[in-house]
Scaffold this motif. Structure first.
Motif, PDB file in Angstrom:
ATOM      1  N   GLN A 161      -1.470  -6.001  -3.578  1.00  0.00           N
ATOM      2  CA  GLN A 161      -0.237  -5.362  -4.050  1.00  0.00           C
ATOM      3  C   GLN A 161       0.023  -4.048  -3.326  1.00  0.00           C
ATOM      4  O   GLN A 161       1.181  -3.709  -3.047  1.00  0.00           O
ATOM      5  CB  GLN A 161      -0.307  -5.127  -5.559  1.00  0.00           C
ATOM      6  CG  GLN A 161       1.035  -4.796  -6.193  1.00  0.00           C
ATOM      7  CD  GLN A 161       2.072  -5.888  -5.974  1.00  0.00           C
ATOM      8  OE1 GLN A 161       1.825  -7.058  -6.277  1.00  0.00           O
ATOM      9  NE2 GLN A 161       3.235  -5.520  -5.429  1.00  0.00           N
ATOM     10  N   LYS A 162      -1.039  -3.331  -3.014  1.00  0.00           N
ATOM     11  CA  LYS A 162      -0.874  -2.068  -2.268  1.00  0.00           C
ATOM     12  C   LYS A 162      -0.198  -2.327  -0.926  1.00  0.00           C
ATOM     13  O   LYS A 162       0.755  -1.623  -0.541  1.00  0.00           O
ATOM     14  CB  LYS A 162      -2.236  -1.410  -2.030  1.00  0.00           C
ATOM     15  CG  LYS A 162      -2.165  -0.156  -1.160  1.00  0.00           C
ATOM     16  CD  LYS A 162      -3.542   0.419  -0.876  1.00  0.00           C
ATOM     17  CE  LYS A 162      -3.442   1.628   0.055  1.00  0.00           C
ATOM     18  NZ  LYS A 162      -4.772   2.223   0.364  1.00  0.00           N
TER      19      LYS A 162
ATOM     20  N   ASN B 227       3.468  -3.470  -1.443  1.00  0.00           N
ATOM     21  CA  ASN B 227       4.321  -2.323  -1.782  1.00  0.00           C
ATOM     22  C   ASN B 227       4.636  -1.490  -0.548  1.00  0.00           C
ATOM     23  O   ASN B 227       5.765  -1.016  -0.375  1.00  0.00           O
ATOM     24  CB  ASN B 227       3.641  -1.444  -2.836  1.00  0.00           C
ATOM     25  CG  ASN B 227       3.583  -2.094  -4.204  1.00  0.00           C
ATOM     26  OD1 ASN B 227       4.284  -3.082  -4.469  1.00  0.00           O
ATOM     27  ND2 ASN B 227       2.749  -1.570  -5.089  1.00  0.00           N
ATOM     28  N   HIS B 228       3.639  -1.323   0.316  1.00  0.00           N
ATOM     29  CA  HIS B 228       3.834  -0.523   1.518  1.00  0.00           C
ATOM     30  C   HIS B 228       4.801  -1.210   2.479  1.00  0.00           C
ATOM     31  O   HIS B 228       5.684  -0.559   3.063  1.00  0.00           O
ATOM     32  CB  HIS B 228       2.491  -0.260   2.203  1.00  0.00           C
ATOM     33  CG  HIS B 228       2.491   0.949   3.076  1.00  0.00           C
ATOM     34  ND1 HIS B 228       2.859   0.907   4.400  1.00  0.00           N
ATOM     35  CD2 HIS B 228       2.177   2.251   2.822  1.00  0.00           C
ATOM     36  CE1 HIS B 228       2.766   2.121   4.930  1.00  0.00           C
ATOM     37  NE2 HIS B 228       2.362   2.954   4.001  1.00  0.00           N
TER      38      HIS B 228
ATOM     39  N   LYS C  89       7.205  -3.281   1.670  1.00  0.00           N
ATOM     40  CA  LYS C  89       8.550  -3.215   1.086  1.00  0.00           C
ATOM     41  C   LYS C  89       9.120  -1.799   1.173  1.00  0.00           C
ATOM     42  O   LYS C  89      10.302  -1.611   1.471  1.00  0.00           O
ATOM     43  CB  LYS C  89       8.504  -3.675  -0.373  1.00  0.00           C
ATOM     44  CG  LYS C  89       8.189  -5.153  -0.536  1.00  0.00           C
ATOM     45  CD  LYS C  89       7.990  -5.523  -2.013  1.00  0.00           C
ATOM     46  CE  LYS C  89       7.584  -6.974  -2.173  1.00  0.00           C
ATOM     47  NZ  LYS C  89       7.316  -7.328  -3.592  1.00  0.00           N
ATOM     48  N   GLN C  90       8.276  -0.799   0.924  1.00  0.00           N
ATOM     49  CA  GLN C  90       8.752   0.585   0.931  1.00  0.00           C
ATOM     50  C   GLN C  90       9.149   1.036   2.327  1.00  0.00           C
ATOM     51  O   GLN C  90      10.187   1.692   2.509  1.00  0.00           O
ATOM     52  CB  GLN C  90       7.671   1.507   0.367  1.00  0.00           C
ATOM     53  CG  GLN C  90       8.131   2.959   0.172  1.00  0.00           C
ATOM     54  CD  GLN C  90       9.257   3.058  -0.840  1.00  0.00           C
ATOM     55  OE1 GLN C  90       9.097   2.601  -1.975  1.00  0.00           O
ATOM     56  NE2 GLN C  90      10.382   3.645  -0.454  1.00  0.00           N
TER      57      GLN C  90
ATOM     58  N   LYS D 238       1.679 -12.466   0.531  1.00  0.00           N
ATOM     59  CA  LYS D 238       1.696 -12.928  -0.858  1.00  0.00           C
ATOM     60  C   LYS D 238       0.901 -14.214  -1.042  1.00  0.00           C
ATOM     61  O   LYS D 238       0.257 -14.411  -2.077  1.00  0.00           O
ATOM     62  CB  LYS D 238       3.138 -13.184  -1.317  1.00  0.00           C
ATOM     63  CG  LYS D 238       3.911 -11.952  -1.735  1.00  0.00           C
ATOM     64  CD  LYS D 238       5.298 -12.360  -2.227  1.00  0.00           C
ATOM     65  CE  LYS D 238       6.079 -11.160  -2.736  1.00  0.00           C
ATOM     66  NZ  LYS D 238       7.433 -11.555  -3.193  1.00  0.00           N
TER      67      LYS D 238
ATOM     68  N   SER E 279       2.577  -2.145   8.809  1.00  0.00           N
ATOM     69  CA  SER E 279       3.486  -1.444   7.910  1.00  0.00           C
ATOM     70  C   SER E 279       3.548   0.046   8.241  1.00  0.00           C
ATOM     71  O   SER E 279       4.619   0.651   8.275  1.00  0.00           O
ATOM     72  CB  SER E 279       3.040  -1.646   6.461  1.00  0.00           C
ATOM     73  OG  SER E 279       3.977  -1.116   5.568  1.00  0.00           O
TER      74      SER E 279
END
Length: 200
Positions: free
Chosen positions: A29-30, A33-34, A36-37, A151, A179
């Protein structure tokens, strides 16, 4: 009875494999999230720029915003290809001790703008996508695919490795590097926009 026993064993084996985490849920998830951010931050920064602003260069040796974006889009494919190529090799837990940096150190290294690095030829922008709109669309498609990969993959991302000039990293760190690379050049775009002669 023998058939039933064999079937039961197969089901137990499948359920066991499905329950295994090749990386922890928190780590997965980390990284998600990175990814996507950094995509969101880049979009917010460039979405309202004019053609003149996209093509502006601080000097002859500098990249424009459009060229930075093309470099990001090119890198998005080249880096995931490197990751997937590494996953084709056998996993090797014995090499864990050779990994050069922690996850946070990898992100700190790639996002820092303190040290400039000349990119390899295959990563250089050459207007390969036919303009800004196609470049942005390509990046979005590639980032979407890479998010889906992270994912869904059950590959052992911690025990496959990639050799970089600064040392060995594992393939999970390769995703973080990809990322973080987006953030690095988003920050470069911020520098361009903040320059004195940037078109208003």
């Amino acid at each position: 009875m023998k058939k039933l026993t064999t079937t039961t064993i197969c089901i137990v084996f499948m359920l066991t494999c499905m329950g295994q985490e090749t990386i922890s849920k928190i780590k997965r998830q980390k990284a998600l999230n990175h990814l996507k951010q950094t995509q969101s931050d880049l979009q917010v920064l460039i979405k309202d720029l004019s053609d003149e602003q996209l093509e502006y260069k601080m000097d002859e040796s500098s990249w424009s915003v459009a060229e930075c974006l093309e470099h990001i889009a090119i890198s998005e494919k080249n880096l995931i290809d490197m990751i997937k190529m590494s996953l084709n090799e056998d996993s090797d837990p014995s090499k864990r001790s050779e990994v050069a940096m922690s996850d946070d150190q990898i992100l700190s290294l790639i996002t820092s703008r303190d040290q400039k690095v000349k990119t390899r030829k295959e990563f250089e922008p050459t207007d390969s996508f036919g303009g800004y709109n196609n470049t942005w669309k390509t990046f979005q498609e590639r980032r979407k695919a890479n998010i889906k990969f992270l994912k869904t993959t059950q590959a052992d991302l911690r025990n496959h490795y990639m050799q970089f000039p600064f040392g060995l990293i594992d393939t999970y760190q390769g995703v973080l590097f990809m990322s973080g690379h987006t953030k690095r050049h988003t920050d470069q775009i911020k520098e361009i926009i903040a320059s004195n002669n940037f078109p208003q």
